[in-house]
Design an enzyme around this catalytic site. Sequence first.
Site, PDB file in Angstrom:
ATOM      1  N   CYS A 182      -3.247   6.810  -4.530  1.00  0.00           N
ATOM      2  CA  CYS A 182      -3.029   5.577  -4.917  1.00  0.00           C
ATOM      3  C   CYS A 182      -2.219   4.981  -5.178  1.00  0.00           C
ATOM      4  O   CYS A 182      -1.466   4.962  -5.963  1.00  0.00           O
ATOM      5  CB  CYS A 182      -4.006   4.757  -5.282  1.00  0.00           C
ATOM      6  SG  CYS A 182      -3.880   2.824  -5.168  1.00  0.00           S
ATOM      7  N   CYS A 227       0.798  -1.297   0.069  1.00  0.00           N
ATOM      8  CA  CYS A 227      -0.273   0.172   0.356  1.00  0.00           C
ATOM      9  C   CYS A 227       1.040   1.148  -0.040  1.00  0.00           C
ATOM     10  O   CYS A 227       2.203   0.869   0.564  1.00  0.00           O
ATOM     11  CB  CYS A 227      -0.297   0.320   0.919  1.00  0.00           C
ATOM     12  SG  CYS A 227      -1.881   1.550   1.297  1.00  0.00           S
TER      13      CYS A 227
HETATM   14  O1  PYC Z   1      -1.760   3.885  -1.789  1.00  0.00           O
HETATM   15  O2  PYC Z   1      -1.521   2.091  -2.893  1.00  0.00           O
HETATM   16  C1  PYC Z   1      -2.050   1.983  -2.100  1.00  0.00           C
HETATM   17  C2  PYC Z   1      -3.126   1.594  -1.630  1.00  0.00           C
HETATM   18  C3  PYC Z   1      -3.856   0.366  -2.137  1.00  0.00           C
HETATM   19  C4  PYC Z   1      -5.339   0.606  -1.632  1.00  0.00           C
HETATM   20  C5  PYC Z   1      -5.648   1.754  -0.432  1.00  0.00           C
HETATM   21  N1  PYC Z   1      -4.641   2.881  -1.153  1.00  0.00           N
END
Ligand code: PYC
Length: 312
Positions: free
Chosen positions: A238, A93
Amino acid sequence: MDISTFSNVTTIDSHTGGEPTRVVMTGGPDLGDGPLDKRVEIFRQKYDFFRTAIIQEPRGSDVLVGALLVEPVDKSCVCGVIFFNNVDYLKMCGHGTIGLVVTLAHAGKIGPGVHKIETPVGIVTAELHESGEVSVENVPSYRKAKDVSIDVPGVGSVTGDVAWGGNWFFLTEASSLELTLDNLDQLGDIGRKIRQAVNEQGYPEVDHIELIGPAVNPGAGSRSYVLCPGAAYDRSPCGTGTSAKLACLAADGKLAEGEKWVQESIIGSTFSGTYRTDGDKIIPTITGTAFVNAETKFIFNEKDPYCWGISR
Ligand code: PYC
């Protein structure tokens, strides 16, 4: 299970570009000292109630990502971490790693500098800058398949790429919907339909869907709506999704090694990313900022019917 085993659970919350992370600092389950991917299985089989207690209502929400600190196998790492959300365990994550680094600094456990962190899919290297920003050099990332056409019931044919950035993504520019908060319900609906179809039509490993559209922030390369495992969307751009995007840009020759790419989330927060080449893969580095916003001591009361969370 003896409830008193969990009498010393403390957590620190942060958010990274709007996406929350709850780090379990003390009192989590003992998963042994094996490889982290094996410890995830022990967590899943023996202590899943702890995941739900940390993440689900009444203490948490679908949006939250949990991070259990564990002893690393590789002692050159400052810690190991297992990430999880409301429905499952995450492989890596990116926003969570940025949140973890800021949390460890807040707790006085690390200072500015470079720190290695072990995850179930490999070691990542995080740099806490004097400015408070964090750069995470992620696991090797790559595009597995380009221009995959999926027949999505109720939507039509959708074309996109399948890529690994520490989690598995299907990335598509196909959505005719604008990537705005006004469209969240429809974006979630389309994202879930696409995921189901992608899983049924050859890519069962894909658990994140990244809908890509034009950026709003000047200087950003694209905006994305990322559907996480379950039904929540990522408030941040993300980190693993940005890594997957960089892998696709690199494979298409659209971004050079070392060149900066800015990825924008649906709420407008940004990460910047660069990559270096490693054989037929890339090593992405994602930079962002997190803020600590709560310290909590958990209370588990055996008379509380929702002590371990509300499962749906
Ligand atoms: O930032 O990789 C990330 C992530 C995955 C799920 C929520 N955030």
